[in-house]
Design a protein around this motif. Structure first.
Motif, PDB file in Angstrom:
ATOM      1  N   GLY A   1       0.803  -1.221   0.000  1.00  0.00           N
ATOM      2  CA  GLY A   1       0.000   0.000   0.000  1.00  0.00           C
ATOM      3  C   GLY A   1       0.833   1.267   0.000  1.00  0.00           C
ATOM      4  N   THR A   2       0.145   2.371   0.273  1.00  0.00           N
ATOM      5  CA  THR A   2       0.749   3.696   0.293  1.00  0.00           C
ATOM      6  C   THR A   2       0.882   4.157   1.748  1.00  0.00           C
ATOM      7  N   TYR A   3       2.038   4.678   2.069  1.00  0.00           N
ATOM      8  CA  TYR A   3       2.344   5.122   3.430  1.00  0.00           C
ATOM      9  C   TYR A   3       2.743   6.589   3.391  1.00  0.00           C
ATOM     10  N   ARG A   4       2.403   7.302   4.456  1.00  0.00           N
ATOM     11  CA  ARG A   4       2.701   8.733   4.513  1.00  0.00           C
ATOM     12  C   ARG A   4       3.296   9.113   5.862  1.00  0.00           C
ATOM     13  N   ALA A   5       4.178  10.083   5.809  1.00  0.00           N
ATOM     14  CA  ALA A   5       4.711  10.712   7.020  1.00  0.00           C
ATOM     15  C   ALA A   5       4.515  12.204   6.842  1.00  0.00           C
ATOM     16  N   VAL A   6       3.950  12.849   7.850  1.00  0.00           N
ATOM     17  CA  VAL A   6       3.696  14.288   7.808  1.00  0.00           C
ATOM     18  C   VAL A   6       4.557  14.940   8.885  1.00  0.00           C
ATOM     19  N   TYR A   7       5.289  15.981   8.473  1.00  0.00           N
ATOM     20  CA  TYR A   7       6.162  16.664   9.424  1.00  0.00           C
ATOM     21  C   TYR A   7       6.156  18.162   9.164  1.00  0.00           C
ATOM     22  N   THR A   8       6.676  18.887  10.141  1.00  0.00           N
ATOM     23  CA  THR A   8       6.796  20.328   9.997  1.00  0.00           C
ATOM     24  C   THR A   8       8.165  20.773  10.492  1.00  0.00           C
TER      25      THR A   8
ATOM     26  N   GLN B   1      -0.786   4.598   7.092  1.00  0.00           N
ATOM     27  CA  GLN B   1      -0.995   3.952   5.810  1.00  0.00           C
ATOM     28  C   GLN B   1      -2.313   4.461   5.264  1.00  0.00           C
ATOM     29  N   LYS B   2      -2.274   4.953   4.047  1.00  0.00           N
ATOM     30  CA  LYS B   2      -3.500   5.435   3.414  1.00  0.00           C
ATOM     31  C   LYS B   2      -4.237   4.229   2.860  1.00  0.00           C
TER      32      LYS B   2
ATOM     33  N   ALA C   1      -6.939  12.113  -1.982  1.00  0.00           N
ATOM     34  CA  ALA C   1      -7.069  13.032  -0.852  1.00  0.00           C
ATOM     35  C   ALA C   1      -6.803  12.311   0.467  1.00  0.00           C
ATOM     36  N   THR C   2      -6.187  13.035   1.395  1.00  0.00           N
ATOM     37  CA  THR C   2      -5.969  12.504   2.734  1.00  0.00           C
ATOM     38  C   THR C   2      -7.297  12.518   3.486  1.00  0.00           C
ATOM     39  N   PRO C   3      -7.675  11.389   4.104  1.00  0.00           N
ATOM     40  CA  PRO C   3      -8.957  11.332   4.819  1.00  0.00           C
ATOM     41  C   PRO C   3      -9.061  12.408   5.905  1.00  0.00           C
ATOM     42  N   LYS C   4     -10.286  12.899   6.122  1.00  0.00           N
ATOM     43  CA  LYS C   4     -10.532  13.981   7.078  1.00  0.00           C
ATOM     44  C   LYS C   4     -10.042  13.635   8.477  1.00  0.00           C
ATOM     45  N   ARG C   5     -10.237  12.404   8.921  1.00  0.00           N
ATOM     46  CA  ARG C   5      -9.811  12.035  10.287  1.00  0.00           C
ATOM     47  C   ARG C   5      -8.293  12.156  10.439  1.00  0.00           C
ATOM     48  N   GLU C   6      -7.563  11.870   9.346  1.00  0.00           N
ATOM     49  CA  GLU C   6      -6.101  12.002   9.391  1.00  0.00           C
ATOM     50  C   GLU C   6      -5.708  13.479   9.419  1.00  0.00           C
ATOM     51  N   ILE C   7      -6.377  14.302   8.619  1.00  0.00           N
ATOM     52  CA  ILE C   7      -6.117  15.752   8.605  1.00  0.00           C
ATOM     53  C   ILE C   7      -6.414  16.359   9.974  1.00  0.00           C
TER      54      ILE C   7
END
Length: 119
Positions: free
Chosen positions: A67-74, A88-89, A96-102
């Motif tokens: 699958g597809t995996y994401r890491a979000v950082y700032t 994992q998306k 689009a990134t799901p609302k619960r993840e956002i």
């Protein structure tokens, strides 16, 4: 050629590091490599701004057979890198990134800014 040898510290918010540990090995390596760029003040080619969260919030997207995996950082608050979320998306509809993840990312961004301000 100017070299910047200051390596920024990585701060893991919430369970982001725990979740990353459960990703496939090639995904962990890809995300780690991209974060290494960020630690040196650079942006890895696979890092892209995450829309709707303002400047300074980036995501790295890695794909594997599983699958597809994401890491979000700032890198916005202070001089550290805050890894806000790894996941994992699983949605099969759209990119689009799901609302619960956002929503979770937004909450953790607030926490990172508060933590940075109070240090």
């Amino acid at each position: 050629m100017k070299h910047n040898f200051l390596i920024k510290k990585v701060i893991w918010v919430g369970d982001s590091k725990k979740k990353l540990r459960n990703f496939p090995e090639e995904i962990k390596k890809g995300i780690g490599y991209a974060l290494g760029f960020a630690q040196k003040g650079e942006m890895h080619p696979s890092a892209k701004p995450l829309k709707g969260l303002g400047s300074g919030v980036l995501e790295v997207v890695e794909n594997a057979k599983s699958g597809t995996y994401r890491a979000v950082y700032t890198v916005q608050p202070g001089n550290e890198i805050y890894v806000l979320h790894t996941f994992q998306k699983k949605s099969k509809t759209g990119i689009a990134t799901p609302k619960r993840e956002i929503d979770l990312i937004k909450q953790r961004l607030i926490l990172a800014k508060e933590y940075d301000k109070n240090r």
